[in-house]
Design a protein around this motif. Structure first.
Motif, PDB file in Angstrom:
ATOM      1  N   LEU A 653       0.833  -1.205   0.000  1.00  0.00           N
ATOM      2  CA  LEU A 653       0.000   0.000   0.000  1.00  0.00           C
ATOM      3  C   LEU A 653       0.865   1.251   0.000  1.00  0.00           C
ATOM      4  O   LEU A 653       0.595   2.200  -0.738  1.00  0.00           O
ATOM      5  N   ARG A 657       2.418   4.189  -3.533  1.00  0.00           N
ATOM      6  CA  ARG A 657       2.155   5.627  -3.597  1.00  0.00           C
ATOM      7  C   ARG A 657       3.382   6.434  -3.953  1.00  0.00           C
ATOM      8  O   ARG A 657       3.290   7.617  -4.182  1.00  0.00           O
ATOM      9  N   GLY A 773      -0.057  10.296  -5.596  1.00  0.00           N
ATOM     10  CA  GLY A 773      -0.693   9.639  -4.467  1.00  0.00           C
ATOM     11  C   GLY A 773      -0.519  10.382  -3.169  1.00  0.00           C
ATOM     12  O   GLY A 773      -1.236  10.145  -2.221  1.00  0.00           O
ATOM     13  N   MET A 776      -2.537  16.236  -1.334  1.00  0.00           N
ATOM     14  CA  MET A 776      -3.481  16.490  -0.259  1.00  0.00           C
ATOM     15  C   MET A 776      -4.899  16.464  -0.784  1.00  0.00           C
ATOM     16  O   MET A 776      -5.848  16.307  -0.038  1.00  0.00           O
ATOM     17  N   GLY A 778      -8.033  15.025  -2.484  1.00  0.00           N
ATOM     18  CA  GLY A 778      -8.608  13.732  -2.819  1.00  0.00           C
ATOM     19  C   GLY A 778      -8.904  13.689  -4.298  1.00  0.00           C
ATOM     20  O   GLY A 778      -9.059  14.714  -4.954  1.00  0.00           O
TER      21      GLY A 778
ATOM     22  N   THR B   2     -12.618   3.390  -5.011  1.00  0.00           N
ATOM     23  CA  THR B   2     -13.663   2.960  -5.941  1.00  0.00           C
ATOM     24  C   THR B   2     -13.046   2.284  -7.144  1.00  0.00           C
ATOM     25  O   THR B   2     -13.500   2.452  -8.267  1.00  0.00           O
ATOM     26  N   VAL B  50      -9.424  -6.736   5.766  1.00  0.00           N
ATOM     27  CA  VAL B  50      -8.673  -5.945   4.785  1.00  0.00           C
ATOM     28  C   VAL B  50      -8.974  -6.433   3.377  1.00  0.00           C
ATOM     29  O   VAL B  50      -9.165  -5.645   2.450  1.00  0.00           O
ATOM     30  N   PHE B  54     -10.781  -4.422   0.024  1.00  0.00           N
ATOM     31  CA  PHE B  54     -10.323  -4.292  -1.358  1.00  0.00           C
ATOM     32  C   PHE B  54     -11.507  -4.357  -2.314  1.00  0.00           C
ATOM     33  O   PHE B  54     -11.499  -3.758  -3.380  1.00  0.00           O
ATOM     34  N   THR B 137      -6.123   3.302   7.636  1.00  0.00           N
ATOM     35  CA  THR B 137      -5.582   4.662   7.627  1.00  0.00           C
ATOM     36  C   THR B 137      -4.641   4.852   6.450  1.00  0.00           C
ATOM     37  O   THR B 137      -4.704   5.849   5.732  1.00  0.00           O
ATOM     38  N   LEU B 138      -3.780   3.862   6.257  1.00  0.00           N
ATOM     39  CA  LEU B 138      -2.823   3.981   5.165  1.00  0.00           C
ATOM     40  C   LEU B 138      -3.551   4.020   3.825  1.00  0.00           C
ATOM     41  O   LEU B 138      -3.228   4.821   2.944  1.00  0.00           O
ATOM     42  N   MET B 139      -4.556   3.164   3.681  1.00  0.00           N
ATOM     43  CA  MET B 139      -5.273   3.108   2.406  1.00  0.00           C
ATOM     44  C   MET B 139      -5.948   4.431   2.103  1.00  0.00           C
ATOM     45  O   MET B 139      -5.874   4.941   0.987  1.00  0.00           O
ATOM     46  N   SER B 141      -5.462   7.451   3.646  1.00  0.00           N
ATOM     47  CA  SER B 141      -4.683   8.685   3.741  1.00  0.00           C
ATOM     48  C   SER B 141      -3.827   8.904   2.504  1.00  0.00           C
ATOM     49  O   SER B 141      -3.605  10.035   2.102  1.00  0.00           O
ATOM     50  N   THR B 142      -3.370   7.846   1.869  1.00  0.00           N
ATOM     51  CA  THR B 142      -2.555   8.073   0.689  1.00  0.00           C
ATOM     52  C   THR B 142      -3.401   8.625  -0.453  1.00  0.00           C
ATOM     53  O   THR B 142      -2.871   9.212  -1.390  1.00  0.00           O
ATOM     54  N   PHE B 143      -4.702   8.441  -0.351  1.00  0.00           N
ATOM     55  CA  PHE B 143      -5.558   9.052  -1.362  1.00  0.00           C
ATOM     56  C   PHE B 143      -5.994  10.445  -0.974  1.00  0.00           C
ATOM     57  O   PHE B 143      -6.016  11.350  -1.788  1.00  0.00           O
ATOM     58  N   ASN B 144      -6.341  10.588   0.276  1.00  0.00           N
ATOM     59  CA  ASN B 144      -6.873  11.885   0.694  1.00  0.00           C
ATOM     60  C   ASN B 144      -6.548  12.106   2.164  1.00  0.00           C
ATOM     61  O   ASN B 144      -7.356  11.851   3.045  1.00  0.00           O
TER      62      ASN B 144
ATOM     63  N   PHE C  90       4.554   4.195   8.674  1.00  0.00           N
ATOM     64  CA  PHE C  90       3.979   5.537   8.798  1.00  0.00           C
ATOM     65  C   PHE C  90       5.084   6.587   8.865  1.00  0.00           C
ATOM     66  O   PHE C  90       4.944   7.687   8.339  1.00  0.00           O
ATOM     67  N   TYR C  93       6.217   7.237   5.449  1.00  0.00           N
ATOM     68  CA  TYR C  93       5.197   8.058   4.807  1.00  0.00           C
ATOM     69  C   TYR C  93       5.412   9.525   5.166  1.00  0.00           C
ATOM     70  O   TYR C  93       5.476  10.417   4.314  1.00  0.00           O
TER      71      TYR C  93
END
Lengths: 785, 225, 116
Positions: A653, A657, A773, A776, A778, B2, B50, B54, B137-139, B141-144, C90, C93
């Motif tokens: 994951l 990114r 990725g 900030m 979305g 999505t 998890v 997906f 969170t990781l899934m 947060s990396t998007f938004n 994290f 990240y």
């Protein structure tokens, strides 16, 4: 509640004072009663034992009696200009409790705990005005000094307890130093003496007390003149029966004590700050008390409580007076106040009485006290022990003369010289209530001064075995002893003080206080600041601030020390025989899996792309599962396979990114060839060390291992047949509980890393430049646009 | 999330999800006597959840479960602590265990229950909550990241809390140009106060050092997004 | 048998140390995960020779069984290791968010963000 909170706190000292007075009434003079309250930590011999004897009752009375007056005084002194009254009274009560615990401590460890607690509460009280620079540095200085000397005392307490075999005061007081090793006895005495000197601000620790005066005046009056700083005197008195016959007792205590007496009184004379003057006279008087125990007869001291009581009364009152002046005029320097007689005659009366007591003028208790002190000094002059006989006498006479001059200066400058413009500008009358506590003390000083016979029953009731010589019941204190050496010396002191005062008056008191380097506090501060600098120097030397250099350092240290040791003892591992026997002990599946793991781990190093590396890493993880199976560990295999899956998901994951170029490893800076060689060398060294270590550990496996206990008992004790699980949830359940707490803490920390990240609007505008990725925005937002 | 997923993947995932959880409960219950236990069962459940996310996406899954996973973990820890406290009620030391076994229970035959099981359930819940929280969170947060932070702040932040770090991303050789431009924009935005005018881009200010901008803590509130 | 286990531990430690000494934070993360596994293997090899022993599930007292204590320790270590690895993820990240680099060398050569 605001300032009214003192009404809530007030009953505590009143009740304790009444209870201690009642106990004193019940107490049979000259006995020691031990009350075993509670066995706290029996294995350490740490029990809550209260010791009720003359000494503890005397200090208990001083603490709680002064407590009543101080709480009253604080109620009037801390007006609405001060915030957080509740915090103040909480600290004050904490301090009082700690003091009483120390005074009545019947177990040396128990006593020490409360001793340190007084230091901590004193730190909190000195730093009550923590916003000010003086408050910060003063409280830090007090804490560091008293805690450092407290640690020294702790060493003494521990050693003495170990020598005696118990920390119970009954055994401690019966300790025989003569039976101990000579060095041990001397060391114990010095350790206890340093503890007492630090607390009582004796030279060379005298610097902290004047700096502690940044506390509000009630605190100064209570802690730093009447009670806490007397703990050093208390300790000297408490340990008196143990140490008095030691040859170092007189030189150490009397030497330091009388030196401090001289230094303190001279410093007091040359100071201009009101509280500093009183602080230095306090330091001087504490030196006198400690020195007094130093020169006392081995059979016991005489009239020591009278001197302490006398000092407590007049010095406490003087501190309160200074506080009232500060309150009324907002002036802290004696050079700025003057002509207050017209405005505050009652305060003037109190000051005159207390200053007279300090100077030792007849009809005050100070005179009586000084007469008896001089008797002791003359006795020591005639039969000195371990110290030149003239030294205490001469030092005391000079010091008393300076102190008398200080007394005259206080009265004359504050009240009888022309009014200064600072006073005229700022004066407002502080009210009558605040005058009451010092008035009580002043009246007591006068009463005991005029009717000294009152001391008789008090001292007889407080007689402490081992500390004091039994007082003749017929003995009466008299005001007039005739014209003898003591009286003449006393008059000489007063006569000497007049020219001293006159000379300073002629010079106009035009000097800037004491030179800073003599006060030692600057040197102390510098030392405190030098510590972190030195630490930084050391970590710089170790390159601790640069992890890339530090990790090889750790690895090399490990390899050199552990690996080197193992290499030196290589023959004990019988490696050659093991290699020779390898074909016989060959285990095919085992070797196969190990080979695969090795290959996969090399793959991690050789691959460039992160995803490839990750695949190799997961391969290692899953292969270790097989290894677990081979080692008969089904629980581990199950856990490993699932955790490996979770790790794989997690890292995929995050890796997904990153920008593609970074993922391919293109952006990593290239290392030099030498660095690469160093890395390889260090890695091989660590690997070799771990190989030898593991092999050596396996060879030494005992036949009756600890695990056998769990195997034998898992069914009987834990009612489960899976020994691994019973260890986790039953035998070592507490470990598991904390472990799941660690899990929770780890995720909270991780969330903190993410949550505490904010970007400013400009960066939001620049989001397009950010890595894929990591925007900030979305993607939903992007779609809208 | 999505992303398009194939229908086969969806179906198989659903089946796997239920099977995995059945196995997890089985592992949990028999942990005391056979390989298994709270840790293993917890990881199994977490991985299955998890996997499900997906397919259905984290948002819809969170909506379905409603509870923040970290709360599950907290409850788990609480259960474990309380299970340890139970023996205190009867005067036994902390974490002492009790076990009961009935041999002739109808239908299931041998039945076992013990306080270690309660403890193990606590462990199970902690592991599930923590793992699911980390991955979710990781899934998301990396998007938004902003959205995640808003949500977490709405759930847990104290009203007194202020962001402690707020600094530009400068200092990397890779993004120096962009970052310097961003820093320049920030300077301008600061000068222009609250005005929303888009700052000029492409200013070549890589070499010019910024004139002592205030430290991160000292920035005025107006700058916060 | 023992020799193979010890050798494997040595190799894994060497490889993971090499990874940790690299500049890339991702490689450091991989090195950490690997070193956790290697440390587990050290503990595991303490259980001795597994041949002829059964898993530590007491069904028949006469059968010799593997040492359960290292296994319990490893079980704990695996879970804790995962928690720390997750924290590292994290951290990675966050480092990337702040610095736009995963290279430790570049990062430590740079000024601190607050200095700018």
């Amino acid at each position: 509640m605001g300032r009214r909170v003192h009404l809530l706190a007030m009953p505590v000292p009143v009740i304790s004072c009444a209870l201690i007075a009642w106990t004193l009434g019940q107490h049979e003079a000259g006995t020691q009663v031990y009350l075993e309250v509670w066995s706290w930590v029996p294995s350490l011999g740490l029990d809550m034992v209260l010791l009720v004897d003359g000494l503890s009752l005397f200090f208990g009375l001083v603490v709680s009696g002064m407590g009543v007056l101080i709480f009253w005084y604080a109620g009037a002194y801390l007006d609405d200009h001060y915030a957080e009254h509740n915090r103040f009274y909480s600290y004050l009560l904490l301090f009082m409790g700690a003091m009483l615990g120390t005074a009545f401590g019947g177990n040396l460890l128990f006593l020490f705990i409360f001793w340190e607690l007084t230091g901590i509460s004193s730190f909190l009280l000195i730093g009550f005005l923590y916003g000010t620079k003086e408050g910060q540095s003063g409280s830090r200085m007090a804490l560091l000094t008293t805690v450092f000397t407290g640690l020294v005392l702790m060493a003494g307490v521990a050693l003495l307890g170990l020598q005696v075999g118990s920390w119970h005061m009954r055994d401690i007081l019966a300790a025989d130093l003569g039976a101990m090793d000579a060095g041990m006895a001397a060391g114990l005495l010095l350790l206890f003496a340093i503890g007492a000197f630090g607390k009582s601000a004796q030279a060379p620790f005298h610097f902290w007390l004047p700096n502690a005066m940044s506390a509000p005046t009630p605190v100064s009056a209570y802690l730093h003149s009447a009670t806490m700083v007397k703990l050093g005197v208390f300790l000297s008195a408490r340990m008196f029966p143990v140490f008095v016959e030691h040859e170092l007792w007189a030189p150490v205590l009397a030497g330091v004590g009388f030196t401090t007496l001289l230094i303190g009184s001279v410093f007091a004379f040359f100071s201009h700050k009101l509280k500093a003057i009183l602080a230095y006279t306090t330091v001087a008087m504490l030196g006198l008390f400690i020195g007094f125990y130093g020169i006392a007869l081995t059979t016991g001291a005489r009239f020591d409580f009278m001197h302490i009581l006398n000092h407590t009364a007049y010095k406490g009152a003087l501190f309160m007076v200074v506080g009232i002046i500060d309150h009324a005029t907002h002036q802290k320097y004696i050079t700025q106040v003057g002509g207050l007689w017209r405005r505050m005659p009652l305060l003037g009366f109190i000051t005159i009485v207390c200053a007279a007591s300090m100077a030792g003028i007849p009809l005050t208790s100070g005179f009586i006290s000084k007469e008896y002190l001089l008797t002791e000094l003359y006795r020591f002059y005639e039969s000195p022990v371990g110290l030149p006989g003239w030294l205490p006498l001469v030092f005391s006479v000079v010091a008393f003369a300076f102190m008398a001059a200080v007394g005259i200066r206080l009265v004359w400058h504050i009240f009888f010289r022309p009014e200064t413009k600072e006073v005229a500008e700022h004066f407002h009358h502080p009210g009558l209530m605040i005058h009451l506590p010092p008035l009580v003390l002043a009246v007591a000083t006068l009463t005991f001064g005029i009717f000294p016979a009152l001391f008789g029953p008090l001292l007889q009731g407080l007689a402490t075995p081992g500390l004091q010589q039994a007082l003749d019941p017929e003995y009466t204190f008299k005001l007039w002893h005739g014209i003898n050496a003591e009286f003449l010396t006393s008059m000489a002191i007063l006569a000497l003080s007049l020219p001293i005062f006159g000379a300073a008056q002629a010079l106009g008191w035009r000097w800037d206080g004491i030179p800073r380097y003599l006060m030692l506090d600057l040197a102390f501060e510098k030392g405190v600041y030098a510590l972190p600098k030195g630490a930084a120097r050391v970590s710089q030397l170790l390159r601790a601030e640069s992890p890339l250099d530090y990790i090889p350092l750790i690895a090399v240290t490990l390899s050199v020390f552990t690996g080197g040791y193992l290499l030196l003892h290589l023959e004990t591992l019988h490696l050659a025989e093991a290699v020779a026997a390898l074909p016989d002990t060959f285990y095919k599946q085992h070797l196969f899996v190990a080979t695969l793991i090795t290959l996969a781990s090399f793959g991690i190093v050789l691959a460039r792309r992160w995803t490839t590396q990750l695949i190799f890493l997961s391969t290692v993880g899953f292969l270790i599962t097989v290894y677990f199976v081979l080692y008969q560990a089904p629980d581990l295999a199950l856990t490993q396979i699932l955790i490996e899956t979770a790790t794989l998901i997690l890292i995929l994951l995050i890796l997904d990114r990153f920008p593609r170029s970074i993922q391919r490893g293109q952006r990593t800076m290239k290392r030099s060839g030498a660095r690469k060689a160093l890395n390889i060398g260090v890695s091989c060294a660590v690997g070799g060390t771990m190989f030898l270590l593991t092999y050596g550990a396996i060879l030494r496996k005992e036949e009756d291992y600890i695990g056998q206990f769990f195997l034998d008992n898992t069914v009987d004790l834990a009612k489960g047949s899976n020994a691994v699980n019973t260890i986790l949830v039953d035998f070592r359940g507490f470990d598991t509980l904390l472990e799941i707490a660690v899990l929770l803490i780890a995720i909270l920390g991780a969330m903190g890393l993410i949550m505490r990240y904010r970007r400013n609007p400009a960066e939001l505008e620049e989001a397009e430049f950010a890595a894929g990725g990591f925007s900030m925005r979305g993607h939903s937002e992007k779609e809208e646009k | 999330m999505t992303t398009q997923t194939s229908i086969i993947f969806q179906r198989i995932t659903l089946i796997v999800f239920f099977i995995a959880n059945l196995v997890a409960v089985y592992l949990l219950l028999r942990g005391h006597n056979f390989p298994g236990g709270g840790f293993i069962a917890g990881v199994a459940t977490a991985v299955s959840i998890v996997l499900l996310s997906f397919v259905s996406g984290v948002e819809s899954l969170s909506r379905f479960f409603r509870v923040d996973p970290i709360r599950i973990a907290t409850v788990g820890l609480l259960i474990a602590v309380l299970a340890g406290c139970l023996p205190l009620l009867v005067g036994k030391p902390y974490l002492e265990t009790f076990n009961w076994k009935w041999y002739d229970v109808p239908v299931i035959g041998e039945f076992y229950f013990g306080t270690p099981l309660i403890f193990d359930v606590g462990v199970y819940l902690v592991v599930v909550g923590v793992l699911v929280k980390i991955v979710f969170t990781l899934m998301t947060s990396t998007f938004n990241l902003a959205e995640v932070m808003r949500k977490e702040a709405s759930l847990y932040a104290s009203p007194l809390e202020e962001p402690i770090e707020e600094h530009p991303v400068v200092g990397s050789d890779i993004f120096d140009k962009e970052a310097a431009a961003a820093a320049e924009n920030r300077q301008r935005a600061q000068g222009a106060g609250e005005s929303k005018t888009p700052p000029e881009t492409g200013m070549k200010t890589t070499e010019a050092p910024a004139p002592e901008p205030p430290r991160a803590e000292d920035k005025p509130d107006s700058e916060k997004p | 048998m023992f020799l193979v286990s010890a050798l494997l531990v040595g190799i894994l430690f060497a490889v993971s140390t090499y990874l940790i000494l690299q500049g890339s934070f991702v490689r450091i993360l991989f090195g950490f995960i690997l070193i956790a596994n290697a440390a587990n293997l050290v503990l595991l090899s303490m259980t001795g020779d597994p041949r002829g022993r059964a898993a530590p599930v007491v069904l028949d007292e006469t059968v010799p069984m593997a040492d359960p204590l290292p296994q319990a320790l490893i079980l704990t270590a695996i879970v804790i290791g995962f928690a720390v690895a997750a924290y590292f993820v994290f951290l990675l990240y966050r480092i990337f968010l702040d610095w736009k680099t995963d290279d430790a060398l570049a990062l430590f050569a740079k000024k601190k963000p607050t200095d700018l």
